[in-house]
Enzyme design. Structure first.
Site, PDB file in Angstrom:
ATOM      1  N   SER A 122       0.813  -1.218   0.000  1.00 27.47           N
ATOM      2  CA  SER A 122       0.000   0.000   0.000  1.00 27.47           C
ATOM      3  C   SER A 122       0.845   1.265   0.000  1.00 27.47           C
ATOM      4  CB  SER A 122      -0.952   0.042   1.201  1.00 27.47           C
ATOM      5  OG  SER A 122      -0.232   0.265   2.394  1.00 27.47           O
ATOM      6  N   THR A 153      -1.358   0.389  -6.437  1.00 26.50           N
ATOM      7  CA  THR A 153      -1.523  -0.155  -5.099  1.00 26.50           C
ATOM      8  C   THR A 153      -2.824   0.395  -4.521  1.00 26.50           C
ATOM      9  OG1 THR A 153      -0.393  -0.542  -2.971  1.00 26.50           O
ATOM     10  CG2 THR A 153      -0.128   1.653  -3.962  1.00 26.50           C
ATOM     11  N   TYR A 154      -2.940   0.453  -3.215  1.00 26.50           N
ATOM     12  CA  TYR A 154      -4.130   1.020  -2.584  1.00 26.50           C
ATOM     13  C   TYR A 154      -3.703   1.968  -1.468  1.00 26.50           C
ATOM     14  CZ  TYR A 154      -3.204  -2.624   0.861  1.00 26.50           C
ATOM     15  OH  TYR A 154      -2.606  -3.424   1.797  1.00 26.50           O
ATOM     16  N   ALA A 177       6.568  -4.360  -1.537  1.00 25.09           N
ATOM     17  CA  ALA A 177       7.472  -4.534  -2.679  1.00 25.09           C
ATOM     18  C   ALA A 177       7.689  -3.238  -3.449  1.00 25.09           C
ATOM     19  CB  ALA A 177       6.926  -5.612  -3.605  1.00 25.09           C
TER      20      ALA A 177
END
Length: 118
Positions: free
Chosen positions: A25, A57-58, A74
């Site tokens: 995230s 991503t979020y 990552a």
């Protein structure tokens, strides 16, 4: 037909932390989420102006007032503290309404302070 349109972006953000071992995230100061309309757990793209990396991503909430932009998991391999980034969220808009759609754009300055929001 539904078109994918820019919903909101944080432009000129500075990465303040990277945590490779977090589950993933991007952590964003709650004030910046509120100003942009980006919601916790909403899918976002992050474009690294410094090195050209682009990831999806979020968003997660970081403490209000912290001015945090933290790239986690990552993705942290593609970002470094001090990198300039753009964070963008998109939404589906009916084609007939697309020309009237206006995204929220938040321009950030030094220390991730809001310079302008529209």
């Amino acid at each position: 037909m539904i078109l994918s349109m820019l919903k909101a972006k944080l432009h000129g953000a500075t990465v303040t932390q990277c945590d490779l071992h977090y589950e993933g995230s991007v952590s964003i100061d709650q004030d910046l989420l509120d100003a942009s309309g980006i919601l916790p757990h909403e899918k976002v793209d992050i474009w690294n102006v410094t090195n050209g990396a682009r990831i999806q991503t979020y968003a997660l909430e970081a403490p209000r007032g912290s001015r945090t932009i933290g790239v986690n998991g990552a993705a942290a391999r593609h970002f470094a503290v001090g990198d300039t980034v753009i964070i963008a969220a998109f939404c589906g808009v009916e084609a007939e309404k697309a020309r009237q759609h206006a995204p929220t754009v938040v321009l950030l300055g030094e220390g991730n302070e809001i310079k302008r929001a529209s």
